[in-house]
Design an enzyme around this catalytic site. Structure first.
Site, PDB file in Angstrom:
ATOM      1  CG  HIS A  60      -1.959   1.014   1.269  1.00 47.21           C
ATOM      2  ND1 HIS A  60      -3.182   0.917   1.931  1.00 47.21           N
ATOM      3  CD2 HIS A  60      -1.872   2.309   0.890  1.00 47.21           C
ATOM      4  CE1 HIS A  60      -3.915   2.033   1.656  1.00 47.21           C
ATOM      5  NE2 HIS A  60      -3.011   2.816   1.167  1.00 47.21           N
ATOM      6  CG  HIS A  89      -1.250   6.211  -2.390  1.00 49.33           C
ATOM      7  ND1 HIS A  89      -2.210   5.840  -3.067  1.00 49.33           N
ATOM      8  CD2 HIS A  89      -1.350   5.558  -1.192  1.00 49.33           C
ATOM      9  CE1 HIS A  89      -3.266   5.621  -2.500  1.00 49.33           C
ATOM     10  NE2 HIS A  89      -2.932   5.439  -1.241  1.00 49.33           N
ATOM     11  CG  HIS A 121      -7.624   3.314  -0.455  1.00 49.22           C
ATOM     12  ND1 HIS A 121      -6.803   2.593  -1.530  1.00 49.22           N
ATOM     13  CD2 HIS A 121      -6.713   4.062   0.341  1.00 49.22           C
ATOM     14  CE1 HIS A 121      -5.590   3.165  -1.461  1.00 49.22           C
ATOM     15  NE2 HIS A 121      -5.483   4.161  -0.422  1.00 49.22           N
ATOM     16  CD  GLU A 174      -7.606   6.512   4.590  1.00 44.98           C
ATOM     17  OE1 GLU A 174      -8.175   6.671   3.273  1.00 44.98           O
ATOM     18  OE2 GLU A 174      -6.610   7.087   4.842  1.00 44.98           O
ATOM     19  CG  ASP A 190      -1.628   5.643   2.868  1.00 45.79           C
ATOM     20  OD1 ASP A 190      -1.834   5.307   1.741  1.00 45.79           O
ATOM     21  OD2 ASP A 190      -2.549   6.255   3.618  1.00 45.79           O
ATOM     22  CG  ASP A 191      -0.052   9.086   0.514  1.00 43.98           C
ATOM     23  OD1 ASP A 191      -0.068   8.951  -0.420  1.00 43.98           O
ATOM     24  OD2 ASP A 191      -0.825   8.684   1.091  1.00 43.98           O
TER      25      ASP A 191
HETATM   26  N1  ADE Z   1      -4.616   8.801  -1.914  1.00 46.10           N
HETATM   27  C1  ADE Z   1      -3.233   8.672  -1.269  1.00 46.10           C
HETATM   28  N2  ADE Z   1      -3.383   8.489  -0.003  1.00 46.10           N
HETATM   29  C2  ADE Z   1      -4.667   8.087   0.286  1.00 46.10           C
HETATM   30  C3  ADE Z   1      -5.400   7.556   1.391  1.00 46.10           C
HETATM   31  N3  ADE Z   1      -4.955   7.537   2.491  1.00 46.10           N
HETATM   32  N4  ADE Z   1      -6.649   7.337   1.399  1.00 46.10           N
HETATM   33  C4  ADE Z   1      -7.352   7.449   0.192  1.00 46.10           C
HETATM   34  N5  ADE Z   1      -6.553   7.959  -0.814  1.00 46.10           N
HETATM   35  C5  ADE Z   1      -5.352   8.298  -1.099  1.00 46.10           C
HETATM   36 ZN    ZN Z   2      -3.729   4.724   0.574  1.00 42.12          ZN
END
Ligand code: ADE
Ligand code: ZN
Length: 328
Positions: free
Chosen positions: A10, A12, A190, A193, A271-272
C-alpha cells in the site's frame, strides 16, 4: 541489524514525493510553488483528516510533468525502499490526477515503467503497478481511464480505488472492476479508512476485491470481521498514516494488535511516506514501540506481506524463506 525483508503493498508513488524532489522538479519545469522553502512546505503537513491531506497532495503533483519526472520519483522511492528491507513493492498511481492536468497517460506509465524495469537489478526489488481510480470522480471517468490504459495493461497488475472516501461508496465502480477482472487484473480498493464497514462489504461483494486497503473500520462490524477472517482477505494497514490523518489520536490507540489477535491477515505499509513521517520499516518500528510488539509478531507481519502479495508461488516461497532466515 538489517531491516526484516518485507513486501510493501500500500504505497502511492505520488505520496513518496519528498519536499527536496518537489522543489527540484518545480525548478526544472518552471512551476511556481506557493511555499518559500522545503521547511515551509513541511510545516504544512499537519492534517485534520483525509481531505485536508488530499488537497495538498494533489496540488503538489503540479511539479510532475515529464517522463523523467515520473522516473526520478520512482527511483527515489526504490532507493528508500531498499534501505527499508523492501524486497517486493506493489505501487499505486493515480492516472486521473495527471491526465486532468494535461499530462498524458503514456508519460506517466512510461516514466514509472522505465524506473521499475531497473528495480530487480538495481535495487533488488520486484514490483507491480496498480492503477487507481479516483472515487470522487465519476464512474464514467474511471471507465474512460481504464479503456485508455488498455495498450499498457501488460505493465499493470491490478486496479485500485482511492481519494476521498466518505460519500463515495465502492458500488459505483462495479462496471470498471468487472472489466478489469475480465482483463485478468487483480482488484483492490481503499475501504474502511474513514468510511463505514458497509464500504468494505461493497468492496468485497460488489467489486470482488482480492485485498482491502486500510479496512481498519471493519472492526466495528463483527460479521464483517468473521468474513474477512474466514476468507483470509488481506488488509493493507498503514499505522502512521492513520495517526496523521486522525483516524486514531495516537499510535498507542491503533488496533493493529487487536486485528492480528482476531485472525485477520494484516500487513503494515506506509501509504504516503513523504507526508506521514516514515517509510515502511519506520512503520514497523513505530508499531513495535507503541504497541510493544515482539520480534515474532514483526516476523508474522513480514510473512503476511508476502502471503498477501500478487506473486507467483515459487517467488513467494523464496521471499518467505528470506524472512525465516532473517534473525534479529
Ligand atoms: N490517496 C493517497 N493516499 C490516500 C489515502 N490514505 N486514502 C485515500 N486516498 C489516498
Ligand atoms: Zn492509500
Amino acid at each position: 541489524m538489517s531491516p526484516i525483508p518485507k513486501a510493501e503493498l500500500h504505497l502511492h508513488i505520488e505520496g513518496t514525493l519528498e519536499p527536496e524532489l518537489a522543489f527540484a522538479l518545480a525548478e526544472r519545469n518552471g512551476v511556481d510553488l506557493p511555499y518559500a522553502s522545503r521547511d515551509d512546505l513541511r510545516a504544512a503537513y499537519s492534517f485534520s483528516g483525509l481531505q485536508s491531506f488530499l488537497d495538498l497532495y494533489y496540488s503538489l503533483m503540479a511539479v510532475l510533468r515529464t517522463e523523467d519526472d515520473f522516473a526520478d520519483l520512482a527511483h527515489a522511492y526504490l532507493a528508500r525502499a531498499r534501505e527499508q528491507g523492501v524486497r517486493h513493492a506493489e505501487i499505486f498511481f493515480d492516472p486521473q490526477a495527471h491526465t486532468a492536468r494535461g499530462v498524458p497517460l503514456d508519460t506517466v506509465i512510461n516514466g514509472l515503467g522505465r524506473a521499475l524495469d531497473t528495480a530487480p537489478e538495481t535495487y533488488g526489488i520486484t514490483t507491480r503497478l496498480i492503477m487507481c481510480f479516483l472515487r470522487d470522480e465519476s464512474a464514467e471517468s474511471a471507465l474512460e481511464t481504464f479503456e485508455s490504459a488498455r495498450p499498457h495493461l501488460h505493465r499493470i497488475a491490478g486496479v485500485g480505488l482511492d481519494s476521498a472516501e466518505v460519500g463515495n461508496p465502492p458500488s459505483a465502480f462495479r462496471e470498471v472492476y468487472a472489466r478489469a477482472r475480465a482483463a485478468g487484473l487483480k482488484c483492490v480498493a481503499h475501504a474502511g479508512e474513514e468510511g463505514p464497514p458497509s464500504y468494505v462489504w461493497e468492496a468485497l461483494d460488489v467489486l470482488g476485491v482480492d485485498r482491502v486497503d486500510h479496512g481498519v473500520r471493519s472492526l466495528e462490524d463483527a460479521a464483517l470481521v468473521a468474513r474477512l477472517v474466514a476468507d483470509q482477505v488481506p488488509l493493507t494497514v498503514c499505522p502512521l498514516s492513520n495517526v496523521r490523518l486522525r483516524v486514531y489520536d495516537r499510535l498507542a490507540d491503533h488496533p493493529l494488535r487487536l486485528m492480528l489477535d482476531a485472525g485477520l491477515l494484516v500487513t503494515v505499509n506506509s501509504d504516503d511516506p513523504a507526508y506521514f513521517g516514515g517509510y515502511v520499516d519506520d512503520n514497523f518500528t513505530a508499531v513495535r514501540d507503541a504497541l510493544g510488539l515482539d520480534e515474532e509478531t514483526l516476523r508474522t507481519l513480514a510473512r503476511n506481506s508476502f502471503q498477501a502479495a500478487f506473486l507467483d508461488e515459487p517467488t513467494r516461497q523464496a521471499y518467505l524463506a528470506e524472512v525465516d532466515a532473517h534473525r534479529a
